[in-house]
Design a protein around this motif. Structure first.
Motif, PDB file in Angstrom:
ATOM      1  N   ALA A 151       0.818  -1.217   0.000  1.00  0.00           N
ATOM      2  CA  ALA A 151       0.000   0.000   0.000  1.00  0.00           C
ATOM      3  C   ALA A 151       0.850   1.266   0.000  1.00  0.00           C
ATOM      4  N   LYS A 152       2.138   1.143   0.324  1.00  0.00           N
ATOM      5  CA  LYS A 152       3.023   2.311   0.388  1.00  0.00           C
ATOM      6  C   LYS A 152       3.753   2.573  -0.927  1.00  0.00           C
ATOM      7  N   LEU A 153       3.714   1.618  -1.842  1.00  0.00           N
ATOM      8  CA  LEU A 153       4.470   1.752  -3.091  1.00  0.00           C
ATOM      9  C   LEU A 153       3.752   2.669  -4.071  1.00  0.00           C
ATOM     10  N   PRO A 154       4.487   3.218  -5.043  1.00  0.00           N
ATOM     11  CA  PRO A 154       3.880   4.153  -5.996  1.00  0.00           C
ATOM     12  C   PRO A 154       2.674   3.564  -6.715  1.00  0.00           C
ATOM     13  N   GLU A 155       1.614   4.353  -6.832  1.00  0.00           N
ATOM     14  CA  GLU A 155       0.400   3.897  -7.500  1.00  0.00           C
ATOM     15  C   GLU A 155       0.628   3.632  -8.982  1.00  0.00           C
ATOM     16  N   VAL A 156       1.641   4.270  -9.552  1.00  0.00           N
ATOM     17  CA  VAL A 156       1.880   4.128 -10.987  1.00  0.00           C
ATOM     18  C   VAL A 156       2.384   2.724 -11.338  1.00  0.00           C
ATOM     19  N   LEU A 157       2.879   1.960 -10.371  1.00  0.00           N
ATOM     20  CA  LEU A 157       3.364   0.602 -10.617  1.00  0.00           C
ATOM     21  C   LEU A 157       2.201  -0.385 -10.647  1.00  0.00           C
ATOM     22  N   ASP A 158       2.291  -1.384 -11.531  1.00  0.00           N
ATOM     23  CA  ASP A 158       1.284  -2.435 -11.525  1.00  0.00           C
ATOM     24  C   ASP A 158       1.661  -3.489 -10.488  1.00  0.00           C
ATOM     25  N   ASP A 159       0.824  -4.520 -10.334  1.00  0.00           N
ATOM     26  CA  ASP A 159       1.046  -5.507  -9.280  1.00  0.00           C
ATOM     27  C   ASP A 159       2.374  -6.228  -9.441  1.00  0.00           C
ATOM     28  N   ALA A 160       2.707  -6.595 -10.674  1.00  0.00           N
ATOM     29  CA  ALA A 160       3.968  -7.312 -10.912  1.00  0.00           C
ATOM     30  C   ALA A 160       5.165  -6.427 -10.587  1.00  0.00           C
ATOM     31  N   GLN A 161       5.092  -5.158 -10.932  1.00  0.00           N
ATOM     32  CA  GLN A 161       6.192  -4.237 -10.652  1.00  0.00           C
ATOM     33  C   GLN A 161       6.340  -3.984  -9.155  1.00  0.00           C
ATOM     34  N   LYS A 162       5.219  -3.928  -8.449  1.00  0.00           N
ATOM     35  CA  LYS A 162       5.290  -3.769  -6.993  1.00  0.00           C
ATOM     36  C   LYS A 162       5.939  -4.992  -6.347  1.00  0.00           C
ATOM     37  N   ALA A 163       5.565  -6.187  -6.806  1.00  0.00           N
ATOM     38  CA  ALA A 163       6.166  -7.407  -6.269  1.00  0.00           C
ATOM     39  C   ALA A 163       7.668  -7.421  -6.541  1.00  0.00           C
ATOM     40  N   HIS A 164       8.066  -6.987  -7.721  1.00  0.00           N
ATOM     41  CA  HIS A 164       9.484  -6.912  -8.081  1.00  0.00           C
ATOM     42  C   HIS A 164      10.215  -5.903  -7.191  1.00  0.00           C
ATOM     43  N   LYS A 165       9.589  -4.777  -6.914  1.00  0.00           N
ATOM     44  CA  LYS A 165      10.183  -3.750  -6.060  1.00  0.00           C
ATOM     45  C   LYS A 165      10.433  -4.289  -4.654  1.00  0.00           C
ATOM     46  N   ILE A 166       9.452  -5.011  -4.102  1.00  0.00           N
ATOM     47  CA  ILE A 166       9.619  -5.559  -2.752  1.00  0.00           C
ATOM     48  C   ILE A 166      10.728  -6.609  -2.742  1.00  0.00           C
ATOM     49  N   ARG A 167      10.756  -7.471  -3.747  1.00  0.00           N
ATOM     50  CA  ARG A 167      11.808  -8.480  -3.815  1.00  0.00           C
ATOM     51  C   ARG A 167      13.188  -7.833  -3.883  1.00  0.00           C
ATOM     52  N   ASN A 168      13.333  -6.818  -4.701  1.00  0.00           N
ATOM     53  CA  ASN A 168      14.624  -6.133  -4.807  1.00  0.00           C
ATOM     54  C   ASN A 168      15.014  -5.446  -3.502  1.00  0.00           C
ATOM     55  N   LEU A 169      14.026  -4.835  -2.821  1.00  0.00           N
ATOM     56  CA  LEU A 169      14.296  -4.171  -1.551  1.00  0.00           C
ATOM     57  C   LEU A 169      14.810  -5.165  -0.515  1.00  0.00           C
ATOM     58  N   LEU A 170      14.137  -6.311  -0.386  1.00  0.00           N
ATOM     59  CA  LEU A 170      14.543  -7.316   0.605  1.00  0.00           C
ATOM     60  C   LEU A 170      15.923  -7.874   0.276  1.00  0.00           C
ATOM     61  N   GLN A 171      16.187  -8.121  -1.000  1.00  0.00           N
ATOM     62  CA  GLN A 171      17.499  -8.649  -1.378  1.00  0.00           C
ATOM     63  C   GLN A 171      18.606  -7.624  -1.130  1.00  0.00           C
TER      64      GLN A 171
END
Length: 201
Positions: A151-171
């Motif tokens: 819910a905190k990620l940019p609204e302009v990202l789609d679901d797949a891009q948000k999932a990718h962003k979280i994965r990259n952040l954790l890594q």
């Protein structure tokens, strides 16, 4: 609907502008298999009244720039040259294909909150959310992380891009030894600090 002397298409754009409606979309089909044809899509309602009013009232925007900003509003793709033109005028931000109006345009239209939601927050903010969660609860699954961050990620990202962003952040946090993952990948949990040596490979 469009006369044959060449003025009809421009008149349709002008009419939509005058009515504060989104501008029409034209698709030119010039494939060899059939005769060239033009398809037009006309939206009958305002998608964003304030944004549309900007397109109508800004005397410093020509028709081409208005059309391109309208595409951004409708989340339609821009070519590299189109995006370059709008960037040069500081009218859009973001990366292809997720462009959004710039802070300047958001200021004009009173869309500051929407701009921040599209732009997102810096990674330090997301990292602090993760570490605060793990300090409080000790561990988190990927599902927990999704519930925390999506819910905190940019609204302009789609679901797949948000999932990718979280994965990259954790890594990235893992590489910086801020957190580590334990257990099989499908049921792994995240914890604070450096994990076992085998976990760092």
């Amino acid at each position: 609907m469009i006369d044959q002397v060449g003025s009809g298409i421009r008149r349709m754009f002008q009419t939509q502008r005058d009515r504060f409606f989104p501008l029409p979309d034209f698709v030119l089909d010039e494939t060899e298999q059939r005769q060239p044809r033009v398809e037009v899509i006309i939206s009958g309602q305002v998608l964003d009244a304030k944004y549309t009013q900007l397109l109508m009232k800004r005397a410093d925007l020509d028709l081409r720039q208005v059309l391109l900003l309208d595409r951004v509003q409708k989340k339609r793709p821009l070519s590299a040259d189109q995006a370059k033109q709008l960037r040069a005028m500081k009218l859009i931000e973001g990366r292809s294909p997720n462009y959004f109006v710039s802070a300047k345009v958001a200021e004009w239209t009173g869309q500051r909150a929407s701009y921040i939601r599209n732009k997102g927050l810096d990674d330090d903010y997301y990292r602090k959310l993760v570490t605060d969660y793990l300090k409080k609860y000790g561990q988190a699954t990927r599902k927990d992380m999704d519930e925390l961050l999506l819910a905190k990620l940019p609204e302009v990202l789609d679901d797949a891009q948000k999932a990718h962003k979280i994965r990259n952040l954790l890594q990235a946090m893992r590489r910086d030894n801020l957190i580590h993952r334990t257990g099989p990948k499908m049921s792994a949990v995240w914890r604070l600090g450096v994990g076992p040596v085998a976990d760092q490979s």
